[in-house]
Design a protein around this motif. Structure first.
Motif, PDB file in Angstrom:
ATOM      1  N   MET A  54      43.711  45.235  47.676  1.00  0.00           N
ATOM      2  CA  MET A  54      42.110  45.268  47.746  1.00  0.00           C
ATOM      3  C   MET A  54      41.743  45.452  49.347  1.00  0.00           C
ATOM      4  N   TYR A  55      42.520  44.698  50.310  1.00  0.00           N
ATOM      5  CA  TYR A  55      41.952  44.950  51.593  1.00  0.00           C
ATOM      6  C   TYR A  55      42.412  46.459  51.988  1.00  0.00           C
ATOM      7  N   GLN A  56      43.465  46.985  51.440  1.00  0.00           N
ATOM      8  CA  GLN A  56      43.883  48.455  52.005  1.00  0.00           C
ATOM      9  C   GLN A  56      43.194  49.350  51.234  1.00  0.00           C
ATOM     10  N   LEU A  57      42.284  49.060  50.113  1.00  0.00           N
ATOM     11  CA  LEU A  57      41.562  49.843  49.221  1.00  0.00           C
ATOM     12  C   LEU A  57      42.688  50.759  48.516  1.00  0.00           C
ATOM     13  N   ARG A  58      43.442  50.144  48.039  1.00  0.00           N
ATOM     14  CA  ARG A  58      44.645  50.885  47.243  1.00  0.00           C
ATOM     15  C   ARG A  58      44.703  50.155  45.838  1.00  0.00           C
ATOM     16  N   ASN A  59      45.119  50.809  44.770  1.00  0.00           N
ATOM     17  CA  ASN A  59      45.323  50.147  43.451  1.00  0.00           C
ATOM     18  C   ASN A  59      44.122  49.381  42.936  1.00  0.00           C
ATOM     19  N   ARG A  60      43.020  49.852  42.457  1.00  0.00           N
ATOM     20  CA  ARG A  60      41.939  48.835  42.109  1.00  0.00           C
ATOM     21  C   ARG A  60      42.323  48.059  40.939  1.00  0.00           C
ATOM     22  N   ARG A  61      43.142  48.300  40.044  1.00  0.00           N
ATOM     23  CA  ARG A  61      43.537  47.670  38.948  1.00  0.00           C
ATOM     24  C   ARG A  61      44.344  46.425  39.252  1.00  0.00           C
ATOM     25  N   LEU A  62      45.109  46.543  40.175  1.00  0.00           N
ATOM     26  CA  LEU A  62      45.839  45.463  40.522  1.00  0.00           C
ATOM     27  C   LEU A  62      44.842  44.422  41.335  1.00  0.00           C
ATOM     28  N   ALA A  63      43.980  44.914  42.157  1.00  0.00           N
ATOM     29  CA  ALA A  63      42.900  44.068  42.818  1.00  0.00           C
ATOM     30  C   ALA A  63      42.048  43.392  41.809  1.00  0.00           C
ATOM     31  N   TRP A  64      41.802  43.914  40.733  1.00  0.00           N
ATOM     32  CA  TRP A  64      40.968  43.505  39.418  1.00  0.00           C
ATOM     33  C   TRP A  64      41.977  42.334  38.949  1.00  0.00           C
ATOM     34  N   CYS A  65      43.117  42.653  38.719  1.00  0.00           N
ATOM     35  CA  CYS A  65      43.857  41.564  38.058  1.00  0.00           C
ATOM     36  C   CYS A  65      44.085  40.484  38.756  1.00  0.00           C
ATOM     37  N   ALA A  66      44.235  40.689  40.097  1.00  0.00           N
ATOM     38  CA  ALA A  66      44.394  39.334  41.147  1.00  0.00           C
ATOM     39  C   ALA A  66      43.114  38.605  41.145  1.00  0.00           C
ATOM     40  N   ALA A  67      42.078  39.322  41.300  1.00  0.00           N
ATOM     41  CA  ALA A  67      40.698  38.423  41.179  1.00  0.00           C
ATOM     42  C   ALA A  67      40.408  37.601  40.080  1.00  0.00           C
ATOM     43  N   ILE A  68      40.767  38.309  38.617  1.00  0.00           N
ATOM     44  CA  ILE A  68      40.839  37.396  37.610  1.00  0.00           C
ATOM     45  C   ILE A  68      41.468  36.387  37.383  1.00  0.00           C
ATOM     46  N   LEU A  69      42.960  36.356  37.988  1.00  0.00           N
ATOM     47  CA  LEU A  69      43.893  35.600  37.912  1.00  0.00           C
ATOM     48  C   LEU A  69      43.513  34.412  38.922  1.00  0.00           C
ATOM     49  N   SER A  70      42.874  34.680  39.919  1.00  0.00           N
ATOM     50  CA  SER A  70      42.468  33.549  40.839  1.00  0.00           C
ATOM     51  C   SER A  70      41.238  32.699  40.366  1.00  0.00           C
ATOM     52  N   VAL A  71      40.726  33.259  39.365  1.00  0.00           N
ATOM     53  CA  VAL A  71      39.611  32.365  38.718  1.00  0.00           C
ATOM     54  C   VAL A  71      39.895  31.448  37.524  1.00  0.00           C
ATOM     55  N   ILE A  72      41.121  31.514  37.279  1.00  0.00           N
ATOM     56  CA  ILE A  72      41.734  30.826  35.685  1.00  0.00           C
ATOM     57  C   ILE A  72      42.232  29.459  36.389  1.00  0.00           C
ATOM     58  N   PRO A  73      41.636  28.343  35.930  1.00  0.00           N
ATOM     59  CA  PRO A  73      42.082  27.272  36.113  1.00  0.00           C
ATOM     60  C   PRO A  73      43.587  27.017  35.702  1.00  0.00           C
ATOM     61  N   CYS A  74      44.367  26.176  36.465  1.00  0.00           N
ATOM     62  CA  CYS A  74      45.681  26.031  36.324  1.00  0.00           C
ATOM     63  C   CYS A  74      46.558  27.246  36.367  1.00  0.00           C
ATOM     64  N   ILE A  75      46.216  28.146  36.831  1.00  0.00           N
ATOM     65  CA  ILE A  75      47.051  29.323  36.854  1.00  0.00           C
ATOM     66  C   ILE A  75      46.917  29.870  38.475  1.00  0.00           C
ATOM     67  N   ALA A  76      46.059  29.721  39.064  1.00  0.00           N
ATOM     68  CA  ALA A  76      45.819  30.154  40.622  1.00  0.00           C
ATOM     69  C   ALA A  76      46.351  29.033  41.268  1.00  0.00           C
ATOM     70  N   PRO A  77      47.155  29.210  42.398  1.00  0.00           N
ATOM     71  CA  PRO A  77      47.562  28.262  43.228  1.00  0.00           C
ATOM     72  C   PRO A  77      46.323  27.940  44.123  1.00  0.00           C
ATOM     73  N   CYS A  78      46.369  26.326  44.364  1.00  0.00           N
ATOM     74  CA  CYS A  78      45.020  26.230  44.938  1.00  0.00           C
ATOM     75  C   CYS A  78      43.871  26.594  44.600  1.00  0.00           C
ATOM     76  N   TYR A  79      43.624  26.219  43.436  1.00  0.00           N
ATOM     77  CA  TYR A  79      42.685  26.777  42.368  1.00  0.00           C
ATOM     78  C   TYR A  79      41.055  26.426  43.072  1.00  0.00           C
TER      79      TYR A  79
END
Length: 78
Positions: free
Chosen positions: A29-54
């Protein structure tokens, strides 16, 4: 007892993989490459018990989702 150890090891492996996806997605996301992976990371980070340091990942994930939805950001990825 042995089953519990196996479950803990498997959960640890899943958490390492998820953490890697989140970190790689954030970098892309920072490099503006692979928008799909950036979306996946954003969604994973808001899921409780999945993201490290929720607690820390929740506001950053929300910010990333809001940012990725902006039309000018979508254009910048292309």
């Amino acid at each position: 007892a042995q089953r519990q150890i196996v479950v803990q090891i498997l959960w640890s492996v899943v958490m390492v993989i998820v953490s890697g996806v989140i970190a790689t997605g954030a970098l892309r996301m920072y490099q503006l490459r692979n928008r799909r992976l950036a979306w996946c990371a954003a969604i994973l980070s808001v899921i409780p018990c999945i993201a490290p340091c929720y607690i820390g990942a929740l506001p950053l994930g929300i910010w990333a989702i809001i940012t990725l939805r902006r039309p000018e950001v979508a254009e910048a990825f292309e």
